[in-house]
Design a protein around this motif. Structure first.
Motif, mmCIF file in Angstrom:
data_model
loop_
_atom_site.group_PDB
_atom_site.id
_atom_site.type_symbol
_atom_site.label_atom_id
_atom_site.label_comp_id
_atom_site.label_asym_id
_atom_site.label_seq_id
_atom_site.Cartn_x
_atom_site.Cartn_y
_atom_site.Cartn_z
ATOM 1 N N MET A 1 0.850 -1.170 0.000
ATOM 2 C CA MET A 1 0.000 0.000 0.000
ATOM 3 C C MET A 1 0.896 1.232 0.000
ATOM 4 O O MET A 1 1.991 1.193 0.520
ATOM 5 C CB MET A 1 -0.887 0.017 1.240
ATOM 6 C CG MET A 1 -1.860 -1.125 1.348
ATOM 7 S SD MET A 1 -3.180 -0.897 0.188
ATOM 8 C CE MET A 1 -3.679 -2.558 -0.029
ATOM 9 N N SER A 2 0.412 2.273 -0.548
ATOM 10 C CA SER A 2 1.232 3.481 -0.561
ATOM 11 C C SER A 2 1.319 4.041 0.849
ATOM 12 O O SER A 2 0.468 3.793 1.693
ATOM 13 C CB SER A 2 0.651 4.514 -1.531
ATOM 14 O OG SER A 2 -0.224 5.386 -0.871
ATOM 15 N N ILE A 3 2.365 4.782 1.106
ATOM 16 C CA ILE A 3 2.621 5.305 2.445
ATOM 17 C C ILE A 3 1.500 6.231 2.901
ATOM 18 O O ILE A 3 1.128 6.256 4.068
ATOM 19 C CB ILE A 3 3.981 6.021 2.478
ATOM 20 C CG1 ILE A 3 5.082 4.986 2.224
ATOM 21 C CG2 ILE A 3 4.210 6.722 3.801
ATOM 22 C CD1 ILE A 3 6.436 5.581 2.022
ATOM 23 N N ASN A 4 0.920 6.986 1.989
ATOM 24 C CA ASN A 4 -0.119 7.954 2.341
ATOM 25 C C ASN A 4 -1.531 7.411 2.130
ATOM 26 O O ASN A 4 -2.478 8.182 2.063
ATOM 27 C CB ASN A 4 0.057 9.232 1.508
ATOM 28 C CG ASN A 4 1.384 9.891 1.809
ATOM 29 O OD1 ASN A 4 1.803 9.958 2.958
ATOM 30 N ND2 ASN A 4 2.056 10.361 0.771
ATOM 31 N N THR B 1 -0.531 -9.530 -3.862
ATOM 32 C CA THR B 1 0.096 -9.193 -2.586
ATOM 33 C C THR B 1 -0.672 -9.822 -1.432
ATOM 34 O O THR B 1 -0.077 -10.324 -0.473
ATOM 35 C CB THR B 1 0.183 -7.669 -2.418
ATOM 36 O OG1 THR B 1 0.899 -7.117 -3.531
ATOM 37 C CG2 THR B 1 0.896 -7.288 -1.138
ATOM 38 N N VAL B 2 -1.995 -9.816 -1.520
ATOM 39 C CA VAL B 2 -2.826 -10.462 -0.497
ATOM 40 C C VAL B 2 -2.470 -11.938 -0.405
ATOM 41 O O VAL B 2 -2.253 -12.474 0.681
ATOM 42 C CB VAL B 2 -4.330 -10.277 -0.812
ATOM 43 C CG1 VAL B 2 -5.190 -11.235 -0.005
ATOM 44 C CG2 VAL B 2 -4.756 -8.841 -0.553
ATOM 45 N N LYS B 3 -2.372 -12.617 -1.540
ATOM 46 C CA LYS B 3 -2.027 -14.040 -1.544
ATOM 47 C C LYS B 3 -0.632 -14.265 -0.971
ATOM 48 O O LYS B 3 -0.419 -15.192 -0.181
ATOM 49 C CB LYS B 3 -2.098 -14.595 -2.969
ATOM 50 C CG LYS B 3 -3.494 -14.760 -3.503
ATOM 51 C CD LYS B 3 -3.433 -15.298 -4.912
ATOM 52 C CE LYS B 3 -4.773 -15.215 -5.597
ATOM 53 N NZ LYS B 3 -4.699 -15.606 -7.007
ATOM 54 N N ALA B 4 0.322 -13.440 -1.390
ATOM 55 C CA ALA B 4 1.709 -13.610 -0.929
ATOM 56 C C ALA B 4 1.815 -13.419 0.585
ATOM 57 O O ALA B 4 2.502 -14.188 1.273
ATOM 58 C CB ALA B 4 2.627 -12.631 -1.660
ATOM 59 N N LEU B 5 1.144 -12.403 1.121
ATOM 60 C CA LEU B 5 1.180 -12.170 2.563
ATOM 61 C C LEU B 5 0.473 -13.291 3.322
ATOM 62 O O LEU B 5 0.933 -13.718 4.382
ATOM 63 C CB LEU B 5 0.554 -10.819 2.903
ATOM 64 C CG LEU B 5 1.388 -9.585 2.560
ATOM 65 C CD1 LEU B 5 0.599 -8.316 2.830
ATOM 66 C CD2 LEU B 5 2.689 -9.575 3.341
ATOM 67 N N SER B 6 -0.627 -13.776 2.776
ATOM 68 C CA SER B 6 -1.346 -14.878 3.422
ATOM 69 C C SER B 6 -0.488 -16.128 3.469
ATOM 70 O O SER B 6 -0.448 -16.829 4.486
ATOM 71 C CB SER B 6 -2.647 -15.172 2.674
ATOM 72 O OG SER B 6 -3.485 -14.045 2.728
ATOM 73 N N MET B 7 0.204 -16.409 2.376
ATOM 74 C CA MET B 7 1.075 -17.586 2.363
ATOM 75 C C MET B 7 2.245 -17.396 3.329
ATOM 76 O O MET B 7 2.672 -18.349 3.988
ATOM 77 C CB MET B 7 1.566 -17.865 0.947
ATOM 78 C CG MET B 7 0.471 -18.416 0.048
ATOM 79 S SD MET B 7 1.059 -18.980 -1.557
ATOM 80 C CE MET B 7 1.269 -17.420 -2.405
ATOM 81 N N ALA B 8 2.770 -16.178 3.438
ATOM 82 C CA ALA B 8 3.855 -15.909 4.390
ATOM 83 C C ALA B 8 3.381 -16.145 5.823
ATOM 84 O O ALA B 8 4.103 -16.721 6.635
ATOM 85 C CB ALA B 8 4.354 -14.471 4.219
ATOM 86 N N ILE C 1 -9.285 -2.374 4.748
ATOM 87 C CA ILE C 1 -9.844 -3.286 3.751
ATOM 88 C C ILE C 1 -8.786 -4.298 3.327
ATOM 89 O O ILE C 1 -9.038 -5.499 3.247
ATOM 90 C CB ILE C 1 -10.373 -2.506 2.526
ATOM 91 C CG1 ILE C 1 -11.622 -1.710 2.920
ATOM 92 C CG2 ILE C 1 -10.666 -3.442 1.362
ATOM 93 C CD1 ILE C 1 -12.088 -0.729 1.855
ATOM 94 N N PHE C 2 -7.567 -3.820 3.082
ATOM 95 C CA PHE C 2 -6.475 -4.698 2.674
ATOM 96 C C PHE C 2 -6.164 -5.728 3.760
ATOM 97 O O PHE C 2 -6.014 -6.918 3.493
ATOM 98 C CB PHE C 2 -5.231 -3.865 2.352
ATOM 99 C CG PHE C 2 -4.063 -4.684 1.914
ATOM 100 C CD1 PHE C 2 -3.996 -5.188 0.623
ATOM 101 C CD2 PHE C 2 -3.019 -4.958 2.778
ATOM 102 C CE1 PHE C 2 -2.923 -5.948 0.203
ATOM 103 C CE2 PHE C 2 -1.941 -5.718 2.375
ATOM 104 C CZ PHE C 2 -1.889 -6.219 1.090
#
Length: 185
Positions: free
Chosen positions: A1-4, A100-107, A12-13
């Motif tokens: 996500m962007s910093i701002n 990114t959602v999938k990658a973080l979930s797998m992590a 939501i993310f």
């Protein structure tokens, strides 16, 4: 996500990551007891074994007093963060947020599995299976699996409560054995 990025979009993310993690989960989730705790300590009861006893009609009920041993664990906080630029999304031919959602979930799932494996490795047991039947301590053999199954049988561990965790090297060696891979056996 962007910093701002607005807090609403971050929420939501985060919820999307949680939903995918819960759907995908981790491989060892159902093999251990879980407890949601606040703080850095949690306590689980370790209950002793019980047995059944024959009873005749009209006799007193046999009463057993199973042991209760508290086990205290220390919890840790883990995080996974990444930056996704929503404005560049139109310049790629895939949904970067969903990837990114999938990658973080797998992590998250891999971390949870690793914590379970670390806990298994840290425990001590009076039961050991010598795996040097083939001359190497790194190779998983059918004889070692049979010896482990025998010990579980002797301890009365129900088939449904048995789980097998092995390193990929051991699995690769085991699959070289035609007794394991052939449908003839």
């Amino acid at each position: 996500m962007s910093i701002n990025l607005q807090n609403d979009l971050v929420k939501i993310f985060v919820e999307e990551v949680k939903h995918v993690f819960q759907a995908e989960g981790n491989k060892l989730a159902g093999t251990v007891r879980e407890k949601r705790v606040e703080g850095d300590k949690a306590q689980f009861p370790l209950l002793g074994a019980m047995t059944t006893m024959e009873r005749s009609l009209g006799t007193l009920l046999p009463i057993q007093n199973k042991s209760h041993s508290p086990v205290t664990i220390t919890t840790k906080n883990f995080t996974a963060s990444t930056l996704v630029d929503n404005f560049l999304q139109s310049q790629v031919n895939y949904d970067d947020r969903q990837e990114t959602v999938k990658a973080l979930s797998m992590a998250l799932g891999r971390r949870k599995d690793q914590l379970i494996i670390d806990a298994l490795t840290a425990t001590t047991s009076s039961k050991t299976v010598a795996n040097n039947i083939s001359g190497s301590t790194d190779d998983l053999t059918l004889a070692a699996i049979q010896a482990a199954a025998k010990q579980l049988d002797e301890d009365g561990v129900p088939d449904m409560d048995r789980y097998f965790v092995c390193h990929t090297n051991g699995l690769n060696h085991l699959l070289e054995n035609t007794t394991v891979t052939s449908s003839d056996y």
